[in-house]
Scaffold this active site. Structure first.
Site, PDB file in Angstrom:
ATOM      1  N   GLU A 117      36.438  30.219  35.635  1.00 12.26           N
ATOM      2  CA  GLU A 117      37.524  31.122  36.022  1.00 12.26           C
ATOM      3  C   GLU A 117      38.465  31.388  34.854  1.00 12.26           C
ATOM      4  O   GLU A 117      39.026  32.473  34.736  1.00 12.26           O
ATOM      5  CB  GLU A 117      38.299  30.531  37.200  1.00 12.26           C
ATOM      6  CG  GLU A 117      39.446  31.386  37.718  1.00 12.26           C
ATOM      7  CD  GLU A 117      38.984  32.663  38.390  1.00 12.26           C
ATOM      8  OE1 GLU A 117      39.848  33.490  38.747  1.00 12.26           O
ATOM      9  OE2 GLU A 117      37.768  32.844  38.574  1.00 12.26           O
ATOM     10  N   THR A 127      38.527  50.275  39.912  1.00 14.18           N
ATOM     11  CA  THR A 127      38.549  48.832  39.696  1.00 14.18           C
ATOM     12  C   THR A 127      37.651  48.076  40.660  1.00 14.18           C
ATOM     13  O   THR A 127      37.350  46.910  40.437  1.00 14.18           O
ATOM     14  CB  THR A 127      40.000  48.312  39.810  1.00 14.18           C
ATOM     15  OG1 THR A 127      40.064  46.972  39.309  1.00 14.18           O
ATOM     16  CG2 THR A 127      40.470  48.334  41.247  1.00 14.18           C
TER      17      THR A 127
END
Length: 462
Positions: free
Chosen positions: A331, A442
């Site tokens: 992450e 997006t």
């Protein structure tokens, strides 16, 4: 009345009510009156009672400009020209006489006239659009699909829309594998978690929830930078304000956030309260593709620099994958204490099927056709198959640095919308959803580029 006849009884008032009782009665009465009159403001506009008590709303000066910009005709009536001759409809358009009359848009328009240069430019642009369509006064805009399709420079599905006619090849086999993964993930979601935010493929149920991240070029800030350059592209390269804002923002990112590690890896750090954190989030890895997308329209002396910058950032994000045991990225990854492009704590070592890295692979492939991006993309496909595929879908993993990672039991919705879509496009021809005709938002949904001012350059014209 009987109590008044009792000796010694003195009533509190002529109506037989004491002061506290009188106060409560008046309070109840005032509340009832307030409720009745207040309800008039909540009645529909067509109510007769409301018309009795409320003055009709008058047309405010300048409202016509706002209405035209919104694509609606002014509310006031216009005098029709004497005996107008019916105009023949243009090819691909409906007969204007068959169109329904426009309705007034509900909801008040507060801004009645342009208040600055931007509003004035928008108003002028709206008026020019209306003026360029004679005979359409008072007629709302209608989408003409045939005209839109004729302006596309490539077929929507590419020149090889029929895959059965395509010869067998390694790329076709790779694309077919990604398609099978997409179908499997979708069927699993549809079967176990339809209507939920995501699928929990281990327990086979749905999950509802939200996930928040910090503010940076990654989480909660990425879409702003991304949409600046994409607004420029969607406008057919006419929105100069969006273009200028994008390149100004990119220069600021280079000045304050861009760093190169001792090992030569280029990364975008994060700014927290005046302190630079030398870490880069997975969410920020979209920036390689974004910078590549905008390199073509930069100043001549900056184009090569931006292309190289896009390639270096994408390489760094690939390194965060390559340096894990699963070949999937964490992450967030740090650049300190002699460690580069790796997570330093377990809370940042998870992978939740994110798309940003393969998104940049796709854009860099389309821009350069360097085979390394397809090689890197195929490594991701193999890792997804090995570590994330379960009986009922694809799951994120809790630790990318473990050769036997535990699943987090979540198939995120963006895995379907973005990750697999970008992987499929990576192994497809460039004219499949060509970047000349489409801009991906997006969430990787394709939006059309405005080619309304182009002529003679589209595939549909002869």
């Amino acid at each position: 009345m009987l109590m008044r006849k009792v000796p010694g009884f003195v009533p509190a008032s002529p109506w037989g009510l004491r002061l506290p009782q009188k106060f409560l009665f008046l309070l109840f009465l005032s509340g009832l009156v307030t409720l009745c009159f207040g309800a008039l403001f909540l009645l529909p506009h067509s109510s007769r009672l409301k018309r009795l008590f409320l003055a009709p709303r008058t047309q405010q000066p300048g409202l016509e400009v706002v209405a035209e910009i919104a694509g609606h005709a002014p509310a006031r009536e216009q005098e029709p020209p004497p005996n107008p001759a019916p105009a023949a409809p243009a090819p691909g358009e409906d007969d204007p006489s068959s169109r329904a009359s426009p309705r007034r848009r509900k909801g008040g328009l507060r801004r009645t006239r342009p208040t600055g240069p931007r509003e004035e430019a928008t108003a002028a642009r709206g008026n020019s659009i209306l003026a360029s369509r004679p005979g359409d006064e008072g007629v709302p805009f209608r989408f003409d699909f045939n005209a839109f399709r004729s302006r596309l420079r490539h077929p929507v599905l590419g020149t090889r829309a029929d895959e059965s006619q395509e010869p067998q090849s390694r790329v076709r086999a790779q694309r077919e594998k990604i398609k099978e993964m997409m179908q499997f993930a979708w069927q699993s979601y549809k079967r176990y978690a339809m209507g939920k935010n995501e699928l929990r493929p281990l327990t086979k149920d749905g999950y509802e929830g939200n996930m928040f991240d910090h503010v940076s070029v990654g989480g909660l800030g990425d879409s702003f930078y991304e949409y600046l350059i994409k607004s420029w592209l969607m406008s057919g390269k006419t929105d100069m304000e969006a273009k200028n804002m994008y390149y100004e923002a990119l220069e600021a990112i280079e000045t304050y956030l861009l760093n190169v590690s001792p090992g030569g890896l280029t990364y975008i750090a994060e700014w927290r309260g005046g302190i630079l954190d030398h870490k880069m989030g997975h969410l920020a890895c979209f920036s390689g593709g974004m910078i590549a997308l905008g390199a073509e329209d930069a100043k001549e002396e900056k184009r090569a620099h931006y292309r190289e910058l896009a390639a270096q950032i994408t390489k760094t994000c690939h390194e965060s994958y390559a340096r894990s045991d699963t070949k999937l990225g964490p992450e967030a990854f740090w650049f300190n204490s002699g460690r580069e492009a790796v997570a330093t704590q377990l809370s940042e070592s998870y992978y939740i099927l994110r798309p940003e890295v393969v998104e940049s692979y796709m854009y860099l492939w389309r821009q350069t056709h360097n085979p390394i991006y397809r090689e890197w993309g195929w490594e991701v496909v193999l890792a997804l198959e090995k570590y994330c595929r379960t009986e009922a879908g694809f799951s994120g993993i809790q630790d990318v640095y473990s050769s036997t990672p535990n699943h987090d039991n979540k198939q995120q919705s963006f895995f379907l919308a973005e990750t697999l879509k970008y992987l499929y496009l990576l192994f497809s021809e460039d004219d499949l959803l060509s970047l000349e005709d489409w801009v991906f938002n997006t969430e990787a949904h394709p939006l059309p580029v405005n080619h309304s001012d182009s002529s003679g350059r589209s595939w549909g014209r002869h």
